[in-house]
Design an enzyme around this catalytic site. Sequence first.
Site, short mmCIF file in Angstrom:
data_model
loop_
_atom_site.label_atom_id
_atom_site.label_comp_id
_atom_site.label_asym_id
_atom_site.label_seq_id
_atom_site.Cartn_x
_atom_site.Cartn_y
_atom_site.Cartn_z
N ASP A 158 0.83 -1.22 0.00
CA ASP A 158 0.00 0.00 0.00
C ASP A 158 0.86 1.27 0.00
O ASP A 158 2.10 1.20 -0.01
CB ASP A 158 -0.92 -0.07 1.24
CG ASP A 158 -2.25 0.61 1.02
OD1 ASP A 158 -2.40 1.39 0.08
OD2 ASP A 158 -3.17 0.37 1.84
N ASP A 213 -10.17 3.87 -2.79
CA ASP A 213 -10.94 2.70 -2.38
C ASP A 213 -12.36 2.68 -2.92
O ASP A 213 -13.01 3.70 -3.09
CB ASP A 213 -10.99 2.62 -0.85
CG ASP A 213 -9.63 2.34 -0.26
OD1 ASP A 213 -8.65 2.20 -1.03
OD2 ASP A 213 -9.53 2.25 0.98
C1 GLA Z 1 -5.90 1.54 1.76
C2 GLA Z 1 -6.12 0.56 0.62
C3 GLA Z 1 -7.25 -0.39 1.01
C4 GLA Z 1 -6.90 -1.11 2.29
C5 GLA Z 1 -6.60 -0.12 3.41
C6 GLA Z 1 -6.03 -0.79 4.63
O1 GLA Z 1 -6.99 2.40 1.91
O2 GLA Z 1 -6.40 1.22 -0.57
O3 GLA Z 1 -7.50 -1.30 -0.04
O4 GLA Z 1 -5.80 -1.93 2.06
O5 GLA Z 1 -5.65 0.86 2.97
O6 GLA Z 1 -5.74 0.10 5.65
#
Ligand code: GLA
Length: 412
Positions: A158, A213
């Site tokens: 990430d 997301d």
């Molecule tokens: C980010 C990613 C998500 C998830 C969260 C976890 O927002 O884009 O897909 O992995 O972190 O904290």
Amino acid sequence: MKKLLLSILLSSITIQGFSQGNVYKQGSGKFEGLAMTPPMGWNSWNTFETNIDEKLVKETADIMVSSGMLAAGYNYIVLDDGWMSKNRDIEGNLVPDTIKFPSGMKSLIEYVHSKGLKFGLYNCAGTHTCAGYPGTRGYEYQDARFYANLGIDFLKYDWCNTAGINAPEAYATMSNALKTAGRPIVFSLCEWGDNKVWEWGKPIGNLWRISGDIYPCFDCEFHHEEGNWSSWGFMKIAEMRKDIRKYSGPDHWNDFDMMEVGDGMTNTEDKTHFAMWCMLSSPLIAGNDLRKMSKETLAVLTNKELISIDQDKLGIQGFKLSAEEGLEVWVKPLSDGAWAITFLNRTDAPKKINFDWKKNPIKDTDFGFEADFNKITFKIKDLWKNKEAGTTKKNFTADIASHDVITLILIP
Ligand code: GLA
């Protein structure tokens, strides 16, 4: 001393490589061939966030097998953020949370493997993960060895807490660390597209997120006041990036995020979400609670015909051919001269389709495919009804509900 000299020499080669604009001089490239079709599996984040534990993983693994999901192709279980303790140990190693995983991560992974499934973990290129657990910045080689020793098969990496860090360098360093650790691990770049990962990700990783997301809605934007960021309905994500389809293909996929099928939308919207992910050759990573999934949700996720569009070996991302008064036509070239076609009703009311193939030739200018229905006739099959639907000699007519799709395969 010899070691020190060698590492100074190696790091100077690395820096030189980056300064020449070539982000991948330091190693020998990612593990090739680990994701020749878009990866399929399940990830814990969308439903459980950091509320994960070994019982959930074991039950999910069992259901992936007993429900037929594994047989349909879903073979990765990925634990997202929240699997670690808040601190590394005194040697700097990551520590799986012993309250959530009392039998140990290694034994859990062995359990998952014993079911014929593969296993993935999550970390971050920054100092901390998005949920505040130890990030990998500065520990790349150590963490890669840790993952290889555990026996994982997939790493989602990430992009939180990365102020001042160069994205291509950070991802290339981790890619190289994984390669050096020696265990083939699918490398999933979760950089959200902030630094145009599609332009530099191919030698580094096997798939990359192209957006922030996802949120379980058709095309809303959900704003998180705290932190001032948004998550996006699936149609927003499907259309967020223009002109990136040419960057996606076997072993280097545009990743439209984990799915929200079974997470609260209507069954029609779930079906449309799934069809769009298949049309876009996206990785198919379920994000729902499999233990509570309805028959309808399972039927969407395991629709073999739709999955075969996603997994088609040509690996070409589809695109929108036309949009008229909220009725969209999405197309995707498939192997052996076939095409997938998806009609999508974006509006809040039902619509009638009356599609004249001959007036709608398809031209894929990115990959050089075309279908001129004046020259070739295709046989049509409706993939949701699993039924023949005539040929392209006649107009295609149908009723289509609000937010629904009709997906066809055209066979020459
Ligand atoms: C980010 C990613 C998500 C998830 C969260 C976890 O927002 O884009 O897909 O992995 O972190 O904290």
